[in-house]
Design an enzyme around this catalytic site. Structure first.
Site, PDB file in Angstrom:
ATOM      1  N   PRO A 278     -16.908  -4.027   5.186  1.00 32.77           N
ATOM      2  CA  PRO A 278     -17.481  -4.891   3.906  1.00 32.77           C
ATOM      3  C   PRO A 278     -16.640  -5.233   2.743  1.00 32.77           C
ATOM      4  O   PRO A 278     -16.034  -4.534   2.410  1.00 32.77           O
ATOM      5  CB  PRO A 278     -18.311  -3.751   3.492  1.00 32.77           C
ATOM      6  CG  PRO A 278     -18.151  -2.347   4.279  1.00 32.77           C
ATOM      7  CD  PRO A 278     -16.981  -2.657   5.098  1.00 32.77           C
TER       8      PRO A 278
ATOM      9  N   GLY B 164     -13.855  -1.828  -1.808  1.00 35.28           N
ATOM     10  CA  GLY B 164     -12.959  -0.854  -2.046  1.00 35.28           C
ATOM     11  C   GLY B 164     -12.146  -0.339  -0.618  1.00 35.28           C
ATOM     12  O   GLY B 164     -11.566   0.661  -0.463  1.00 35.28           O
TER      13      GLY B 164
ATOM     14  N   GLY C 124     -10.501  -2.496   1.230  1.00 32.62           N
ATOM     15  CA  GLY C 124      -9.165  -3.407   1.667  1.00 32.62           C
ATOM     16  C   GLY C 124      -9.666  -4.672   2.344  1.00 32.62           C
ATOM     17  O   GLY C 124      -8.586  -5.289   3.191  1.00 32.62           O
ATOM     18  N   SER C 125     -10.677  -5.219   2.397  1.00 35.15           N
ATOM     19  CA  SER C 125     -10.948  -6.206   3.155  1.00 35.15           C
ATOM     20  C   SER C 125     -10.232  -7.405   2.816  1.00 35.15           C
ATOM     21  O   SER C 125      -9.777  -8.158   4.005  1.00 35.15           O
ATOM     22  CB  SER C 125     -12.424  -6.668   2.565  1.00 35.15           C
ATOM     23  OG  SER C 125     -12.817  -7.985   3.159  1.00 35.15           O
TER      24      SER C 125
ATOM     25  N   ALA D 173      -7.109  -7.632   1.996  1.00 34.68           N
ATOM     26  CA  ALA D 173      -5.629  -7.351   2.508  1.00 34.68           C
ATOM     27  C   ALA D 173      -5.765  -7.287   4.114  1.00 34.68           C
ATOM     28  O   ALA D 173      -4.962  -8.100   4.575  1.00 34.68           O
ATOM     29  CB  ALA D 173      -5.001  -6.089   2.031  1.00 34.68           C
ATOM     30  N   ALA D 174      -6.848  -6.878   4.548  1.00 35.84           N
ATOM     31  CA  ALA D 174      -6.788  -6.878   5.970  1.00 35.84           C
ATOM     32  C   ALA D 174      -7.160  -8.149   6.709  1.00 35.84           C
ATOM     33  O   ALA D 174      -6.555  -8.539   7.776  1.00 35.84           O
ATOM     34  CB  ALA D 174      -8.161  -5.956   6.398  1.00 35.84           C
TER      35      ALA D 174
ATOM     36  N   ASP E  88      -2.677  -1.675  -0.401  1.00 37.59           N
ATOM     37  CA  ASP E  88      -3.802  -2.000   0.703  1.00 37.59           C
ATOM     38  C   ASP E  88      -3.228  -2.999   1.819  1.00 37.59           C
ATOM     39  O   ASP E  88      -3.631  -2.537   2.847  1.00 37.59           O
ATOM     40  CB  ASP E  88      -4.760  -3.059  -0.153  1.00 37.59           C
ATOM     41  CG  ASP E  88      -5.589  -2.296  -1.112  1.00 37.59           C
ATOM     42  OD1 ASP E  88      -5.537  -1.232  -1.442  1.00 37.59           O
ATOM     43  OD2 ASP E  88      -6.708  -3.049  -1.662  1.00 37.59           O
TER      44      ASP E  88
HETATM   45  C1  MEV Z   1      -7.380  -1.170  -4.465  1.00 35.84           C
HETATM   46  O1  MEV Z   1      -7.867  -1.162  -3.139  1.00 35.84           O
HETATM   47  C2  MEV Z   1      -6.523  -0.099  -5.131  1.00 35.84           C
HETATM   48  C3  MEV Z   1      -5.989  -0.259  -6.689  1.00 35.84           C
HETATM   49  O2  MEV Z   1      -5.113   0.759  -6.790  1.00 35.84           O
HETATM   50  C4  MEV Z   1      -5.383  -1.620  -6.804  1.00 35.84           C
HETATM   51  C5  MEV Z   1      -3.971  -1.664  -6.183  1.00 35.84           C
HETATM   52  O3  MEV Z   1      -3.447  -0.760  -5.709  1.00 35.84           O
HETATM   53  O4  MEV Z   1      -3.543  -2.895  -5.714  1.00 35.84           O
HETATM   54  C6  MEV Z   1      -7.158  -0.302  -7.554  1.00 35.84           C
END
Ligand code: MEV
Length: 314
Positions: free
Chosen positions: A95, A99, A101-102, A104-105, A146
């Site tokens: 999704p 949060g 990691g979409s 980056a993935a 991420d």
């Molecule tokens: C985001 O998934 C994680 C954060 O710590 C940002 C980052 O590490 O780049 C909020």
């Protein structure tokens, strides 16, 4: 062997989100329950992109689309290939903006797919370098966590600029993940903490960030010593600090409370916050089920669960 597929998976930050941007340690786990698959095939004309995303992509998430395009450009440039004659298909079960990691993935998966298509070796350092450049578009100031976790097969203890420490999980406990269904913009959440720090006469937020780093270090010890109760308490403290830093919201707080009331050893938001997902720690499978139901009753749109014992399938 040549293949035209590249994969990556979701991630769960157990401890240290946001603080990791400021050089504090963090712990994150690959989350293969949600996967990203990119495939590349021959096509005549400029690169064609088809995204079959969890919930659309181009219109609602222009920044993710832009960072994806950047990842494709970088991979083709590094292989000295033109931006044409490829059809790229993305299929994601991650999704977006939750949060997990979409962004980056998708960059990891597409870079791997392009390298595989051209039968070229891709070393991890190069992959991280390229993905983090594209992540700057989606995230502004990514820590690199991420990119690392969505491409890693093992949990990581990560601190910016330091050696990456992979470790195995042997805790007799489970994580329940609850999705608020509300999107959270990591870029804005990260920026809001930077703005807070800049405005403060006293280093109040910096102190909270240092405490989050300490909690991540403690959590590593709890994981190594199979101390689930202590880990749960550290998660509760981390959630409070993140809320004080302004990156929780009422939906996350609501799910965190519901999980605790249902018997979770601890619960906190995970990832950028301001929406997205939370995680709760459970002692055993039946507690896990209780927490999952409580989260659904409290409004979670989806829940997942994963074991903190690697042998059981992380
Ligand atoms: C985001 O998934 C994680 C954060 O710590 C940002 C980052 O590490 O780049 C909020």
């Amino acid at each position: 062997m040549t293949t035209n597929i590249g994969k990556a998976h979701g991630k769960i930050i157990l401890m240290g989100e946001h603080a990791v941007v400021y050089g504090e340690p963090s712990i994150a786990l690959p989350f293969p329950a949600v996967e990203m698959i990119a495939s590349v095939s021959a096509y005549e004309g400029p690169v064609r992109l088809d995204c079959s995303y969890y919930h659309g992509i181009a219109d609602d998430m222009p920044e993710i689309l832009q960072s994806l395009k950047k990842a494709i450009e970088l991979a083709l440039e590094s292989l000295k290939q033109p931006y044409e004659n490829l059809a790229i298909n993305i299929e994601s079960a991650i999704p977006p903006e939750r949060g997990m990691g979409s962004s980056a993935a998708v960059a990891v998966a597409v870079t791997r797919a392009i390298y595989n298509y051209f039968n070229a070796d891709l070393d991890h350092g190069r992959l991280m370098h390229m993905v983090n450049i594209s992540e700057k578009i989606a995230h502004g100031n990514p820590s690199g966590l991420d990119a690392l976790t969505t491409s890693s097969l093992s949990p990581v203890y990560y601190r910016k600029g330091a050696d990456i420490i992979p470790f195995s999980l042997k805790m007799d406990a489970y994580l329940v993940v609850g999705d608020t269904g509300v999107t959270g913009q990591t870029k804005e959440a990260v920026q809001s903490i930077a703005d807070r720090i800049e405005k403060e006469a006293q280093p109040i937020s910096r102190e909270k960030i240092a405490l989050l780093g300490k909690l991540a270090n403690h959590a590593k010890g709890f994981l190594e010593r199979n101390e689930a109760k202590e880990l749960g308490e550290a998660m509760n403290q981390a959630h409070l600090l993140l809320a004080e830093l302004g990156v929780s919201n009422k939906e996350l707080d609501n799910l965190v409370s519901a999980a605790r009331e249902a018997g979770a050893l601890g619960a906190k938001l995970t990832g950028g916050g301001r929406g997205g997902c939370m995680i709760a720690l459970a002692n055993n499978q039946s507690e896990t089920e209780k927490i999952r139901l409580a989260l659904l009753n409290a409004g979670a749109v989806t829940t997942w669960m994963t074991s903190l014992n690697q042998e059981e399938g992380l």
